[in-house]
Design an enzyme around this catalytic site. Structure first.
Site, PDB file in Angstrom:
ATOM      1  CG  ASP A 157      -1.869   1.047   1.415  1.00 37.72           C
ATOM      2  OD1 ASP A 157      -2.790   1.038   0.407  1.00 37.72           O
ATOM      3  OD2 ASP A 157      -1.728   2.040   2.372  1.00 37.72           O
ATOM      4  CD  GLU A 197      15.998  10.290   0.451  1.00 33.95           C
ATOM      5  OE1 GLU A 197      16.055  10.221   1.572  1.00 33.95           O
ATOM      6  OE2 GLU A 197      15.076  11.181   0.033  1.00 33.95           O
TER       7      GLU A 197
HETATM    8  C1  GLC Z   1      -4.195   3.002  -0.406  1.00 32.08           C
HETATM    9  C2  GLC Z   1      -5.478   2.298  -0.118  1.00 32.08           C
HETATM   10  C3  GLC Z   1      -6.604   3.263   0.160  1.00 32.08           C
HETATM   11  C4  GLC Z   1      -6.300   3.512   1.632  1.00 32.08           C
HETATM   12  C5  GLC Z   1      -4.884   4.305   1.483  1.00 32.08           C
HETATM   13  C6  GLC Z   1      -4.551   4.674   3.112  1.00 32.08           C
HETATM   14  O1  GLC Z   1      -4.417   4.158  -1.544  1.00 32.08           O
HETATM   15  O2  GLC Z   1      -5.771   1.800  -1.437  1.00 32.08           O
HETATM   16  O3  GLC Z   1      -7.790   2.475   0.254  1.00 32.08           O
HETATM   17  O4  GLC Z   1      -7.295   4.380   2.092  1.00 32.08           O
HETATM   18  O5  GLC Z   1      -3.968   3.740   0.858  1.00 32.08           O
HETATM   19  O6  GLC Z   1      -3.847   3.364   3.282  1.00 32.08           O
END
Ligand code: GLC
Length: 462
Positions: A157, A197
Site C-alpha cells: 500500500d 530514496e
Molecule cells: C491506499 C488504499 C486506500 C487507503 C490508503 C491509505 O491508497 O488503496 O484504500 O485509504 O492507501 O492506506
C-alpha cells in the site's frame, strides 16, 4: 473464484483495526480483526484457496499504522520514549504546508508533548518513520509472519509515500489552482511522495518478499516515474500497479496512445500489468456505462500483461447510491465498495444481517448470470479461458492497428482484437474468423469487412 478462472486473489486488509479507513488503519498487523474471523479462519482460507489452485496475496500497509497501535501509544507517551522516533514528530503547529490525501493539514498537534506528528492520510493513521532501522525490521517481521502462514505475495500500500523530505520543504502550489486551499490536489506532492530514496525501500522490500512470492506495489504516478518501481533486475516490484486505464478518456486514440507509451516504457525483462478498477475508484461499469463495460473487459483481458480485476466488475456491478446517513468512508469511496451480489435475495447471499453498505441492483447477481450463457460473467470466463489457452494473448507482442473510434490491435502472430469504443455502429477493414465476441453470439463468423455495434468487441483469428 476458481470457476472464474483467475489464478490469485488479493485481500484488502483484514487485520485488527478501528476501521477509520476500513482496515488501512492497523492496530495489530499479525491479528485478524474479529469482524472478519480469526487466524484459524485465515489459515483455513489459505488452505482452501491452495486446494483449488488459487494463490493468496495480502495487503501490506508499511506507510502508517492506526493511532491505536501500541507502537504509536508508546511513541506518543513522551519525547523520550524509545519509540518516539518510530513516527514523524516535529516542532511547530503545523511544521510546514503539507496536506493530507484526505484533505486538511497532514500534521496533528499533540498538546501533551508539544510536537506535531505527520499523517499522509487520516489523523488516526500516523506515518511510520521508514528511515529508522528498527521500524524496517519490525515491518519485515510482519512480512515473515504472513510468509510463514503460506501466503503467495503482497500488494504494498501507498508505496511512493514511505519517505518524505527530511528538511520538510513546503510542497509547491499547483499553478492556476483556484479551489479550496486545504485540498490535497492544491499542492504538488513533490516532497511527500515518490522521492528517489523510496527506491531503496522498494529494493529492501523485494529482498524481504523474495522471488518465490509476488510483490505488487500501489504506485500512482506518470508512466516514466511508475516504471522506475520495477527497479533494476531483481531489485524492484514485480508489478507496480498500472492505474492509467482507470483515468484514460474512453476513446480509441487516447487508449492506443496510453498503451503505446506504457509498452515502450516497461523495462526489458519486466512484465506489464493493467487495472480497470479497485476499491478507491468509481466502478468501470459506471465510468464507461453498461454498454461499454463488455468492451472494457475485453480490453483488460487482451492487453499484454497481468490483469487485475476488481470483485463485482465481472458481473457488471455499478456504483451504488449511498444515502448520506449511510456514508462510512472518509474519502467518498463507499459507492464502489458495496458488497458482492451473489444472489438476488435480500442479503445478496453476502450476509443474513445488515450489510455494511447498501447492496445495489438486485437484478445484477452471480446466480442469475450463471444461468445466462451470454451474461457479462460468462464473457469474463470465456475471456480468461481464452487468454490462458492462446499463446498470442499470453505472451505475444502488442501492435496498434487502428485507433479511430474502433481500437484494434494485433497480439502476437495471429490474434486481432477490435473494440468499438463509440456509441454508434462502426465498420473496420479487418477480416478473419471471430473467436470470441462481447455478445457471445458471433463465434465462427468470417466477415470480409468487420461490422461492430456500439460497444461491441471481437477477437479475430487473423
Ligand atoms: C491506499 C488504499 C486506500 C487507503 C490508503 C491509505 O491508497 O488503496 O484504500 O485509504 O492507501 O492506506
Amino acid at each position: 473464484m476458481a470457476s472464474l478462472g483467475v489464478e490469485a486473489i488479493w485481500l484488502t486488509p483484514f487485520y485488527a483495526s478501528p476501521m477509520r479507513d476500513f482496515g488501512y488503519d492497523i492496530s495489530d498487523h499479525c491479528a485478524v480483526d474479529p469482524s472478519f474471523g480469526t487466524l484459524e479462519d485465515f489459515d483455513a482460507l489459505v488452505a482452501e484457496a491452495h486446494r483449488t489452485g488459487l494463490r493468496v496475496i495480502l495487503d501490506f500497509v508499511p506507510n502508517h499504522t492506526s493511532d491505536q497501535h501500541p507502537w504509536f501509544a508508546e511513541s506518543r507517551a513522551s519525547r523520550e520514549s524509545p519509540r518516539r522516533d518510530w513516527y514523524l514528530w516535529r516542532d511547530g503547529n503545523p511544521p510546514n504546508n503539507w496536506i493530507s490525501v484526505f484533505g486538511g493539514p497532514a500534521w496533528t498537534w499533540d498538546e501533551a508533548t508539544g510536537q506535531s506528528y505527520y499523517h499522509a492520510y487520516l489523523a488516526e493513521q500516523p506515518d511510520l518513520n521508514w528511515r529508522n532501522p528498527e521500524v524496517r525490521e519490525a515491518m519485515f517481521a510482519v512480512l515473515r509472519f504472513w510468509i510463514a502462514r503460506g501466503v503467495d505475495g503482497f500488494r504494498v500500500d501507498a508505496m511512493r509515500q514511505v519517505l518524505k523530505d527530511l528538511s520538510l520543504r513546503d510542497n509547491p502550489a499547483v499553478e492556476g489552482w483556484d479551489g479550496p486551499r486545504d485540498v490535497y490536489a492544491s499542492l504538488r506532492p513533490e516532497f511527500t511522495t515518490d522521492l528517489d530514496e523510496v527506491q531503496e525501500v522498494v529494493a529492501a522490500l523485494r529482498r524481504a518478499i523474495g522471488d518465490e512470492r509476488l510483490f505488487m506495489a500501489e504506485v500512482t504516478a506518470p508512466i516514466p516515474r511508475l516504471v522506475r518501481y520495477y527497479g533494476a533486475a531483481g531489485e524492484g516490484a514485480h508489478l507496480p500497479f498500472n492505474f492509467h486505464l482507470i483515468f484514460a478518456d474512453w476513446d480509441a486514440a487516447a487508449i492506443a496512445a496510453l498503451v503505446e507509451e506504457y509498452e515502450a516504457a516497461v523495462p526489458d525483462g519486466a512484465w506489464p500489468n493493467w487495472v480497470l478498477g479497485n476499491h478507491d475508484q468509481p466502478r468501470v461499469a459506471s465510468r464507461v456505462g453498461p454498454r461499454q463495460a463488455r468492451a472494457a473487459a475485453m480490453l483488460l483481458l487482451t492487453l499484454r500483461g497481468t490483469p487485475t480485476l476488481y470483485y463485482g466488475d465481472e458481473i457488471g456491478m455499478e456504483d451504488v447510491l449511498v444515502p448520506p446517513e449511510r456514508v462510512v468512508d472518509p474519502d467518498g469511496r463507499d459507492p464502489e465498495r458495496s458488497p458482492m451480489r451473489w444472489t438476488g435475495e435480500p442479503g445478496a447471499g453476502f450476509t443474513s444481517g445488515e450489510p455494511w453498505l447498501p447492496l445495489g441492483d438486485p437484478a445484477v447477481n452471480v446466480e442469475a448470470q450463471e444461468a445466462d450463457p451470454r451474461s457479462i460473467l460468462a464473457l469474463h470466463r470465456r475471456l480468461i479461458a481464452l487468454r490462458g489457452a492462446r499463446e498470442d494473448l499470453l505472451t505475444g507482442s502488442y501492435e496498434t492497428l487502428q485507433a479511430d473510434g474502433v481500437l484494434a490491435y494485433r497480439r502476437g502472430t495471429s490474434t486481432v482484437v477490435a473494440l468499438n469504443l463509440t456509441g454508434a455502429p462502426r465498420s473496420a477493414a479487418l477480416s478473419g474468423e471471430i473467436v470470441l465476441d462481447t455478445g457471445l453470439a458471433r463465434a465462427g463468423e468470417r466477415p470480409d469487412r468487420l461490422q461492430l455495434a456500439a460497444g461491441e468487441g471481437v477477437i479475430l483469428d487473423a
